[in-house]
Design a protein around this motif. Sequence first.
Motif, PDB file in Angstrom:
ATOM      1  N   ASP A  22      -6.016   3.549  -6.776  1.00  0.00           N
ATOM      2  CA  ASP A  22      -7.345   2.470  -6.147  1.00  0.00           C
ATOM      3  C   ASP A  22      -8.390   3.967  -5.370  1.00  0.00           C
ATOM      4  N   HIS A  40      -1.134  -1.501  -4.219  1.00  0.00           N
ATOM      5  CA  HIS A  40      -3.023  -0.069  -4.087  1.00  0.00           C
ATOM      6  C   HIS A  40      -2.044   0.788  -3.953  1.00  0.00           C
ATOM      7  N   ARG A  91       0.985  -1.215   0.360  1.00  0.00           N
ATOM      8  CA  ARG A  91      -0.107  -0.261   0.013  1.00  0.00           C
ATOM      9  C   ARG A  91       0.936   0.957   0.183  1.00  0.00           C
TER      10      ARG A  91
END
Length: 307
Positions: free
Chosen positions: A188, A169, A145
């Motif tokens: 995202d 992400h 992330r």
Amino acid sequence: MRAVIQKSFGGPEVLEVVETARPRPLSREVLVRVRAAAVNPVDAAVRSGAYPLLGEPPFGVGWDVSGVVEEAGPGARFAVGDEVYGMPFFPRAANAYAEYVVAPSRQLARKPASLSHVEAAALPLAALTAWQGLVDAAALKAGDRVLIHRAAGGVGHLAVQIAKARGAHVTALASAARHAFVRGLGADEVIDYRTTDFTEAVRDADVVLDSTAQGARSLQVLRPGGMLVTILEHGDAELAAAVEAAGRRFAGVSVEPDRAALEAIAALVDEGRLRPHVEETLPLAEAGKAHELIESGRVQGKVVLTV
């Protein structure tokens, strides 16, 4: 040849086009007939004297180039007629706003076949900054992330695409007017930094790519063991110590020429997974106007000079 130089520090008006001698390549160097040269925020900072990287004027400015090899020195990696792109010599002067540039052949790569010279020139400094931060320093991998500041800017819009190509992400920070653009890059989640405090909206990021000198605040959103990659605060020893004391990792990125990364970036482009966005093109004689655009802070993607 024509080249842009400055004889003093100051505003965009100090940039002037002059006639000067064409450089000659030495061993393992090439002479590139420049077709396009991109303009970056560091160019404006150097020009103004805010970042006196090149010492006192006079000097030429700019680093990003795309063009055609006109002459090759002994042992050079390229031949006359090859299309190449790169960011030679940084942080030393490359004098890229010019009709011809000399560069070590190992600091250049073949231009992505699917791009024009204008598009290719938009890549090197910004894409290398993103690559060296996300790939080399953070070793970004699938499932990670990542939070990217200024996601619609020169470095940011390429960083979003590189992160997505790695399977991460991506949470992107951008003004509301840029949200559709950033989502189109593959982000995202997109957060309006003007109305939302990102430190309250983001948690447990594996990596933060910070191009805003907000390292202390960015630290708050990292998970234990996560990495802060900072561009503007790369030499901040106090910040580095604070990050490490908090149980996170620190990487300060000061971009450098990197042939292998340029080749990897070109491969992503030709695979359709990375595309630079050029907001405006201007002729070499309008370098001052290009600097005005960059300094406005409103550019989406890149500004490029055609030569």
